[in-house]
Write a protein that holds these residues in place. Structure first.
Motif, PDB file in Angstrom:
ATOM      1  N   ALA A  17      56.590   1.311   1.043  1.00  0.00           N
ATOM      2  CA  ALA A  17      56.666   2.767   0.849  1.00  0.00           C
ATOM      3  C   ALA A  17      58.079   3.205   0.500  1.00  0.00           C
ATOM      4  CB  ALA A  17      56.182   3.479   2.115  1.00  0.00           C
ATOM      5  N   LEU A  18      59.077   2.627   1.167  1.00  0.00           N
ATOM      6  CA  LEU A  18      60.461   2.945   0.845  1.00  0.00           C
ATOM      7  C   LEU A  18      60.804   2.535  -0.583  1.00  0.00           C
ATOM      8  CD1 LEU A  18      62.341   1.989   4.130  1.00  0.00           C
ATOM      9  CD2 LEU A  18      62.256   4.247   3.072  1.00  0.00           C
ATOM     10  N   MET A  19      60.327   1.375  -0.989  1.00  0.00           N
ATOM     11  CA  MET A  19      60.590   0.905  -2.355  1.00  0.00           C
ATOM     12  C   MET A  19      59.942   1.839  -3.375  1.00  0.00           C
ATOM     13  SD  MET A  19      62.075  -1.336  -4.251  1.00  0.00           S
ATOM     14  CE  MET A  19      62.371  -2.811  -3.349  1.00  0.00           C
ATOM     15  N   MET A  23      61.948   4.161  -6.159  1.00  0.00           N
ATOM     16  CA  MET A  23      61.695   4.074  -7.598  1.00  0.00           C
ATOM     17  C   MET A  23      61.337   5.433  -8.181  1.00  0.00           C
ATOM     18  SD  MET A  23      59.845   0.369  -8.200  1.00  0.00           S
ATOM     19  CE  MET A  23      58.354   0.814  -7.355  1.00  0.00           C
ATOM     20  N   ILE A  24      60.496   6.170  -7.486  1.00  0.00           N
ATOM     21  CA  ILE A  24      60.111   7.508  -7.963  1.00  0.00           C
ATOM     22  C   ILE A  24      61.314   8.434  -7.974  1.00  0.00           C
ATOM     23  CG2 ILE A  24      58.749   9.556  -7.370  1.00  0.00           C
ATOM     24  CD1 ILE A  24      56.585   7.565  -6.332  1.00  0.00           C
ATOM     25  N   ASN A  29      65.139  11.424 -11.105  1.00  0.00           N
ATOM     26  CA  ASN A  29      66.538  11.806 -11.271  1.00  0.00           C
ATOM     27  C   ASN A  29      67.040  11.464 -12.674  1.00  0.00           C
ATOM     28  OD1 ASN A  29      68.704  13.124 -10.186  1.00  0.00           O
ATOM     29  ND2 ASN A  29      69.470  11.368  -9.054  1.00  0.00           N
ATOM     30  N   VAL A  30      66.673  10.304 -13.197  1.00  0.00           N
ATOM     31  CA  VAL A  30      67.082   9.923 -14.555  1.00  0.00           C
ATOM     32  C   VAL A  30      66.452  10.853 -15.585  1.00  0.00           C
ATOM     33  CG1 VAL A  30      66.852   8.122 -16.319  1.00  0.00           C
ATOM     34  CG2 VAL A  30      67.579   7.523 -14.005  1.00  0.00           C
ATOM     35  N   LEU A  46      69.854   9.396  -0.897  1.00  0.00           N
ATOM     36  CA  LEU A  46      68.570   9.011  -0.307  1.00  0.00           C
ATOM     37  C   LEU A  46      68.145   7.624  -0.791  1.00  0.00           C
ATOM     38  CD1 LEU A  46      66.597  12.379  -0.416  1.00  0.00           C
ATOM     39  CD2 LEU A  46      67.463  11.184   1.608  1.00  0.00           C
ATOM     40  N   SER A  47      68.408   7.322  -2.056  1.00  0.00           N
ATOM     41  CA  SER A  47      68.091   5.985  -2.573  1.00  0.00           C
ATOM     42  C   SER A  47      68.934   4.925  -1.881  1.00  0.00           C
ATOM     43  CB  SER A  47      68.343   5.922  -4.076  1.00  0.00           C
ATOM     44  OG  SER A  47      67.462   6.766  -4.753  1.00  0.00           O
ATOM     45  N   ARG A  48      70.201   5.226  -1.674  1.00  0.00           N
ATOM     46  CA  ARG A  48      71.080   4.297  -0.964  1.00  0.00           C
ATOM     47  C   ARG A  48      70.600   4.066   0.462  1.00  0.00           C
ATOM     48  NH1 ARG A  48      77.125   5.363   0.055  1.00  0.00           N
ATOM     49  NH2 ARG A  48      76.173   7.349   0.467  1.00  0.00           N
TER      50      ARG A  48
END
Length: 182
Positions: A17-19, A23-24, A29-30, A46-48
């Motif tokens: 779920a974290l992965m 990714m989302i 963001n990109v 948050l990704s970090r």
């Protein structure tokens, strides 16, 4: 399924779920940055944070599964009594290292808990809390590996005696023996 298996399955699902969330979050963001000249400011942090938790939970899971990096060529060739002693010694070293991780990260969690990130509003101590959880899980795993009766494998040397051809070397416990060992 036992409670322990359910617990570890929950950790696997949490990692997945974290992965997926990472990714989302990064994808959105990109797209926002390059498509709309904006972005989610807390997205990077948050990704970090998610990445730190994935790594620490994954390390605990790898130790439990015996899937971490191990070089067992020398260990596999040792006599069984020596492997028993050396295997226990290795589990003891892992236990000490895991306890050091637990204590050090606990101290850092407490020291940084009141440092609030301006982007996310979350405590900086959450990064170190991942080490506390991982250290605790690794400590329990190492303690169980240390106390397991008759266990003669080194941590991570689960496929001892099986060569590249898949044929077991003589004088080494078979895979069935390893799976049915108490």
């Amino acid at each position: 399924m036992t409670a322990v298996r359910t617990f570890w399955r929950g950790i696997e699902w949490a990692i997945a779920a974290l992965m997926a969330a990472m990714m989302i979050l990064v994808f959105v963001n990109v797209v926002l940055r390059y498509g709309f000249a904006s972005g989610l400011r807390p997205g990077i942090e948050l990704s970090r944070l998610g990445f730190v938790w994935i790594v620490m939970l994954g390390a605990s899971l790898c130790l439990k599964e015996g899937e971490h990096l191990a070089v067992g060529e020398l260990f596999d060739r040792l006599p069984r009594p020596v492997r028993l002693v050396l295997g226990r010694l290795l589990w003891l070293v892992i236990l000490i290292a895991a306890l050091m991780l637990l204590v050090g990260c606990w101290r850092q969690t407490l020291a940084n808990w009141h440092n609030i990130s301006p982007l996310t509003g979350l405590p900086s101590g959450l990064f170190y809390l991942a080490g506390v959880v991982s250290g605790a899980l690794m400590s329990v795993t190492a303690t169980l590996g240390l106390l397991r009766p008759g266990y003669s494998e080194a941590p991570g040397v689960g496929a001892a005696g099986i060569g590249a051809s898949g044929v077991e070397a003589p004088g080494v416990d078979s895979a069935h023996d390893r799976e049915t060992r108490p």
